[in-house]
Design an enzyme around this catalytic site. Structure first.
Site, short mmCIF file in Angstrom:
data_model
loop_
_atom_site.label_atom_id
_atom_site.label_comp_id
_atom_site.label_asym_id
_atom_site.label_seq_id
_atom_site.Cartn_x
_atom_site.Cartn_y
_atom_site.Cartn_z
N THR A 146 0.95 -1.21 -0.06
CA THR A 146 0.17 0.04 0.18
C THR A 146 0.82 1.27 -0.04
O THR A 146 1.19 1.61 -0.96
CB THR A 146 -1.19 0.04 1.39
N LYS A 168 3.48 -6.75 4.16
CA LYS A 168 3.43 -5.83 3.89
C LYS A 168 2.98 -4.85 5.03
O LYS A 168 2.65 -5.56 5.95
CB LYS A 168 2.46 -5.31 2.61
N THR A 179 -0.69 -2.89 10.80
CA THR A 179 -1.53 -3.14 9.50
C THR A 179 -0.36 -3.75 8.86
O THR A 179 0.08 -3.46 7.76
CB THR A 179 -1.65 -1.84 8.68
N GLU A 259 6.09 4.44 7.53
CA GLU A 259 5.84 5.87 6.76
C GLU A 259 6.32 7.02 7.51
O GLU A 259 6.20 7.23 8.64
CB GLU A 259 4.07 6.26 6.95
N ASN A 378 0.09 10.87 6.34
CA ASN A 378 -1.20 10.60 6.85
C ASN A 378 -2.56 11.47 6.99
O ASN A 378 -3.39 11.21 7.72
CB ASN A 378 -1.04 10.03 8.17
N SER A 383 -6.23 7.07 3.85
CA SER A 383 -5.55 5.68 3.92
C SER A 383 -6.01 4.90 4.90
O SER A 383 -6.57 5.25 5.82
CB SER A 383 -4.03 5.89 3.83
#
Lengths: 383, 383
Positions: A146, A168, A179, A259, A378, A383
């Site tokens: 993602t 992932k 996640t 991220e 974010n 997302s």
């Protein structure tokens, strides 16, 4: 490589049109046997996505012939219609492979609260089934990305058998899994119950101790499939260690691709009265936004470590706490220790050691710094 | 005005040279009586600053003649020498005023782990004592600022008496109080035990429900001093409500000035089985970094609200959860509700309503969004 490193497995990764940008978004992993033993660990979030509810049911049987994974949509908070979408996806895979849908696990990742584009997805299942290959592991790993900047795979070669996998995950990384979608495969001969105990033991000290941003997903899924194709029946402890090593490798890859992060922070809690207390303290430090900002600014701000420890219920005496940052004991016995200017913060990895001086137990938690890039990634889009 | 609105109080705020930039950094609040009743609430962080340890002891007596507060240094994690510094500060105040040090409360705020510059501080105490004035409340409020962009004061005029106060706090705002120093004064005649119960009740639903960044300070202090100078003995419930209203006003001022924030987020949990569960759910939502980023980006991302609720142990059925953002019920019964494009996110205040559909209890938690400015403020320098 990846989920096809172990004998008996084929995989595919294709662009089914679930993602609007046309990137690969559908992966299929198929266990060709001879055995179909499997185990799974799922998010402990009580709001669970439809594919998690489905796959938990499948895994109760201990047999999985295929896993279908999509990015581009989490299929979470989609109610009964969303569950029907997951069921239809499993049925389509089963039809394409001539298997039972009751042995097809499903995993999804992406935005919560949106139905999946089922026409594209089901057509994609057919395409993926036609593209299955013993070299498809890499493509499968790419299709589940993602916000991941790189795809993540790992392989452990053991005595006569192989354990490989893909993962992932780049945000919403938190305890009780993150996640993350992870599929591990092995050609060892291991019955489902042993797979289950090896997987639970491995995730407990690896994926469960990655706490990038404290946010727990609705979709976390870690699956372990065993084909038995090597005809090697490993000793349980040795197999468990191979699975643990693989999970540790993939978990660290998740941390390193979190991220917006500029630092990977290894928090080792030592001297704890129990492992649970060590984990509690590690998580509290890992989730302290002020500390995460300070480390981003390369500021060895040990006061923020102490205030985080102080919010826990762990056994400690505030006047006995010791904290090292990158091996410099900047806090000794709850007070200023070595000169903080000795701490070299230039590198990506930061090591915090928190000594509770209350026992012999330890735990390691990994997290990341908090950066303007994290905020941007974010806040700039859903997302 | 501030702590000198109530009769019987004088205050001062001066620059003692504790802050390197020469800004005001020392405040003194003196209760001229006739009564010296007082109550205090302190951080629940187990790592407590020296002034907190000192003032907890002072407040056990229920009598406070003066409060001395400094910014520019937290005097936390400074061990026995730090405690001696606090003691010496109280003694100096007592000497200047002709009082007992056992009735002088001390509060500090600033960087953890540094000793205070005692020569400057003690000289400053003398200067402050000489500057005491019944109009000094404003200056005192200014002297306790750290990263606050504005000073915070409030006054409630009740039937024949006044309750006023000042507060500081802009980061590390979290439950069990925040990095806040608050001094409230009243000229009502209220014995210490009643002050204590009014203050505890008030902070429980005001300062304790401000959760700007989940980080709990080592120095939080809220004091309530009563001079009795109005000669009015208020009814307990009425007095408690005046204190609550004052605390609510100041708490909201803290939220509105939170470091780097661009949104003030009011999270109201309704339909909870108990107030504790409502608070647990509210805090979980308030601490979800992904949601805080989304709201910064004006994205009504209700999926992140549901994932936050899902991590709690509160009573709820995932398929019965309802969520409104700015009064638009974007999630009904755990699924997509009204069109999210109807949510107007342009204003600074964002209202989230989370309906657990499990009972009648409610709670309101306030937080802020997570912004690049927050990261910058907390990474660019030690604080």
């Amino acid at each position: 490589m990846s989920v096809t490193a172990a004998k008996g497995f084929t995989a595919a990764g294709i662009a089914a049109g679930i993602k609007e940008n046309g990137n690969p978004d559908l992966a299929l992993v198929v266990n060709g046997g001879p055995r179909l033993d499997a185990a799974g660990v799922f998010t402990s979030n009580r709001v669970k996505a439809a594919p998690v509810l489905w796959s938990e049911q499948v895994l109760r049987g201990g047999q999985v012939s295929a896993v279908v994974l999509n990015s581009g949509g989490a299929n979470a908070c989609t109610g009964a219609p969303g569950f029907q979408d997951t069921h239809a996806t499993a049925e389509r895979v089963a039809g394409a492979l001539g298997q039972s849908a009751a042995e097809v696990a499903v995993a999804s990742t992406g935005l919560i609260g949106l139905r999946l584009p089922m026409d594209s997805l089901l057509a994609g299942v057919d395409t993926a089934a036609e593209s299955l290959s013993p070299h498809g592991g890499e493509k499968a790993a790419i299709a589940i990305k993602t916000t991941d900047s790189v795809h993540k795979t790992a392989v452990v070669e053991a005595a006569g058998y192989t354990v490989g996998g893909m993962a992932k995950g780049a945000g919403m990384l938190a305890p009780g899994l993150a996640t993350m979608l992870v599929v591990l495969t092995t050609d060892a001969e291991v019955p489902a119950a042993e797979l289950d105990s090896a997987l639970r033991a491995a995730t407990r000290t690896t994926f469960d101790r990655v706490d990038s941003d404290g946010c727990m997903s609705t979709n976390d899924t870690v699956l372990l499939l065993a084909s038995g194709a090597s005809e090697v029946r490993p000793e349980q402890a040795e197999f468990a260690e191979a699975v643990r090593a693989l999970c540790a490798d993939l978990a660290l890859q998740l941390v390193r691709d979190a991220e917006g992060a500029s630092k990977d922070i290894r928090i080792e809690v030592v001297g704890a009265a129990s492992e649970d207390e060590a984990v509690e303290v590690g998580r509290s430090i890992a989730r302290n936004n002020l500390l995460k900002c300070a480390l981003h600014g390369e500021d060895p701000n040990w006061g923020r470590v102490l205030s985080a420890i102080g919010t826990t219920s762990a056994t400690f005496d505030p006047d006995e706490l010791n904290v090292a940052i990158n091996d410099v004991w900047v806090c000794r016995k709850g007070q200023v220790g070595e000169d903080r200017s000795l701490v070299d913060m230039r590198y990506r990895e930061v090591r915090i050691t928190a000594d509770l001086a209350a026992g012999q137990e330890t735990a390691v938690i990994w997290t990341n710094d908090l950066t303007a890039d994290y905020v941007h990634e974010n806040s700039a889009y859903s997302s």
